[in-house]
Design an enzyme around this catalytic site. Sequence first.
Site: not given
Lengths: 617, 617
Positions: B303, B332, B350, B352, B354, B435, B481
């Site tokens: 992000c 990570r 991911q 992902d 946005h 969320k 997200h």
Amino acid sequence: MAEQPVQADQLHAMRHSLAHIMATAVQHLWPEAKFGVGPVVENGFYYDIDLGETKISEEDFPKIEAEMQAIIKSNLPFERSELPIDQAIAWAQAAGQPYKEELLNDLKRAGTTIAKDLNADELGTIAEGDAQIENVSFYKDGDFTDLCRGPHVESTGKVGAFKLMRVAGAYWRGNEKNPQMQRLYGVAFATAKELRVHLDMLVEAKKRDHRKLGQELDLFVFSDMVGSGLPLFTPRGTVLREELVNFSNQLRQNYGFEKVWIPHITKKDLYEASGHWAKFGDELFLVKSQETSDELVMKPMNCPHHTRIYASQPRSYRDLPIRYLETTTVYRDEKTGELGGLSRVRSITQDDSHAFCRQDQIEQEIDNLLAAAHEFYATIGMDLRVRLSYRDESDAYLGAPELWASAQEQLKKAVVSNGLSYFEQEGEAAFYGPKIDFMATDAIGREHQVATVQLDFVMPERFELEYVSDDGTKKQPVMIHCAIMGSVERFLSVYIEHTAGKFPVWLAPEQVRVISVNQEPATLEFATQVQTRASELGLRIVVDNSNESVGKKIRSAELAKVPYTIVVGEKEIASREVVPRIRKDMAVMDVQLTVGLEQFLGTVANEAKARVLKTSL
Amino acid sequence: MAEQPVQADQLHAMRHSLAHIMATAVQHLWPEAKFGVGPVVENGFYYDIDLGETKISEEDFPKIEAEMQAIIKSNLPFERSELPIDQAIAWAQAAGQPYKEELLNDLKRAGTTIAKDLNADELGTIAEGDAQIENVSFYKDGDFTDLCRGPHVESTGKVGAFKLMRVAGAYWRGNEKNPQMQRLYGVAFATAKELRVHLDMLVEAKKRDHRKLGQELDLFVFSDMVGSGLPLFTPRGTVLREELVNFSNQLRQNYGFEKVWIPHITKKDLYEASGHWAKFGDELFLVKSQETSDELVMKPMNCPHHTRIYASQPRSYRDLPIRYLETTTVYRDEKTGELGGLSRVRSITQDDSHAFCRQDQIEQEIDNLLAAAHEFYATIGMDLRVRLSYRDESDAYLGAPELWASAQEQLKKAVVSNGLSYFEQEGEAAFYGPKIDFMATDAIGREHQVATVQLDFVMPERFELEYVSDDGTKKQPVMIHCAIMGSVERFLSVYIEHTAGKFPVWLAPEQVRVISVNQEPATLEFATQVQTRASELGLRIVVDNSNESVGKKIRSAELAKVPYTIVVGEKEIASREVVPRIRKDMAVMDVQLTVGLEQFLGTVANEAKARVLKTSL
């Protein structure tokens, strides 16, 4: 009568002589000038100069050039002489030239082992031979004498045409702890005409600068918070990347390549095994785990990872070739030079592939890869020529000589059978195998190294790769590295400048723009209908229904270099016909024709699908 | 009469009591046993035990279980008592229980602030309240007394059904500098029937273990040289990844999401700006540049990078929503637990996205994303339910309360309008916004958290994102997200086990296998024709013309879980008809029908294109 083209070494002597003439002129204008080194570079020359508090600016160029022209007009001879090293040092002291003195002292102390501290060009101005230094040579033109290995032209009148280009800061001997000098650059060619062509090319190149176009066309951005050499691609730039990558991949998938996926980091053990750690360990990005004691690095290449997939199963001669394809990003810890551009980045995406094959399969594999590369560059409209890089007779190469001989022959056969323009060069192979390098020429005549196909006899050995041959024995496969674009980012920098941002339909981030003549609901609804239909056909379309004049909206579409623009209003709604405006480089004739909307959209969709190269760059 | 289902806290007491009973049994069998902590865990309980040189093995389980059954049969009461802390310490010393003594001493010294050193379960066995410790509680069953907060069941007869599962090494208090103890695990349920269902599920789960299937189906591999938690995907595994990712992306592209591309590293400045550095700085992989002084990290999320693309241009209210989509890998620095699997990796890809939108656009955006997630899970055949995670009345949340109230209402509306099964939970929101978390149930009844849609009011503020609103003022967009699979790797671990590797046609790495009945040239040629035609239709097809029996070749296709297998020989060549063998889970009837070859291939291609879920898992 046609001019005789000058030889490369003659042009080199002209440029080198111009470096001396420029220094001569500077010394006339600023007698206190201290000189560093003045080598020949691509298309010209430079000299590093220290004027103390005084700084030369581009405004001084006319007077320096005028003084240089005067020296050229005098046609003074370049006179060579020699001095024993100690007398040369005394000369430098007497002349008040501390940089030359330092070079001479280093030279005396270390002989030519000084080579390791200087780049080849700088060294070229100092001395010759590789034994203990006795004499060093000087060249004199008029009242200017310089420590120099030569050679030079006969006299100052024989240097062709030149132009001073720019002045930049440069640390003495490239070390930021040393004094900062000024580096004066000039370009030079044998004839005024050649110089003019080069200068015109530079003007054109500046217009096409991919950094400028990248911003204007909203293709990629940089962020101070993210860091230099780390571009972020906008939606438009990402379309370009993806379409090119998909094509590059598809061309190889047609030949049986299969995609794989590897992580971007690895324990350094992988590079210890490959031998890269010993060679390039200090050029890698190290990754520090705070939670474990693992010593990790970012991958600077993909091949060692790919060998791990090959080696994860026993392989038979019948399984070969095994062909892995992956477009993935490698990271190299480079000092980032040209900021804000894609030519030199630290996140390098490679359209990489690795084939593992038997020795008797080399020719066919190379043939496939050459056909793929050939089709790629033909489709985007760049001329290719290839260099066949062979080994020489030295012992710098690993792998059996018979294997090399057979492989080199197979490479050449594949190049010939693909009808590629080529030249051969001995001594240009990698130590691990012969290779084919592709050079593509862009629209303004610059040649760029792009694709590469490399045989590798060494990595399979280091990683103990094997297959069971038809006689039941274990044998080692040959590995073939290939990238068609090479670095996607660097390729984009070349390609954006090649096209000046005027992408063919299949690559254009926006393929069609619809301009509404007004903001009536019926017009807007029709524009949306067109958009929906175009999207169904897989087209990238944008509707401009802003409250601006049609003229302004057309201008905006032109600036965005959209291939096709249609204006819709009452008339188009009624007739369901449009008059497409075609981007100028793509238009066959300078007329606009009326066409049914559905037919128009279908034609554009087919053009995109077929990757038609309509544009004349 | 139907059994009354037991309450969660009652089941907890049963499991906790079983931990004591197990310790009691161990003390009977090995009187020298020193005990650590013995908490309740998912589906059961464990106890950490130190027997010095003696080691418990699974072979000891029958006698421990027998002793536990004897204690259960005796139906001894659990008796609670209290002691002042100093007397408790004296008790531990007298009992020769150094671990208990250490816990009590820590407890005395620090009161319950010791909580920070222990996990919640461990703490649960010690004390209650958060003031200065005075008394600590004990529970006694028969001849075994344990420091414990409780609660327990009334007597040892009331603990339901259990089974010891495994024994593993565990450092005292999780610190590798401390002594290594043995951790004995058991599972427990209120009834024998529930235990049986759970044990059956475990047997089934073991058969489906994605690590085992990953190897058998050749989907992914690990390499010691690359490192743990860093999988490499083979061609077959990469097909699975790509098909899933393409679908996940396509579902959002239909709603206007556009792909972008960011590098995997960044200067840490980016996370200083986002606030992540202060919070998670010590969980990141640090990247050390050897060539520059840049302090870099590997991105653990996407992000912040994406905000840099948003912020690279001025944005107007008319431009919103701006929607970025990117499937990219974050890293990570986790201690890797389960080795060799995809459940917990260090390279986390991911899917992902946005979206940056106005407040009045939240509902529509959420609606789109829910529809996309819903379609994804419906297509792969997993049941979804969602948790609406709201704020509570505490002050732990950033952003205006009115904004929260409106946003939570919009989330709920979108969930309801998508007909999703849901529950609401206050206090489960992120500090930056409410969320929606998606839970998917797999074929053997396990629930996994998968997709997530999160509103974010904070990051736009930290990065000073803005747009020009219709009244000309600058406003802040809301960020949404979303990930549909979440971590592609973790999703694959769930999905491979959900399907037991029996993938639907659109995802099967190999969709059709052609088996030649012999090695006659005509047969091989026909097999190749079939392959060519199937490839034209975009099918993934493999020809098995090895010199094995047809039976063996069919068995091999079954093991590879190929959806369709056809055997070709003289008859098929003549008739151009085939009798497809359909993978059992996909077959509607247990009969084989003759079908024209072209029709067969066309049907399979359509099935793949339509992402038909024929399989009954």
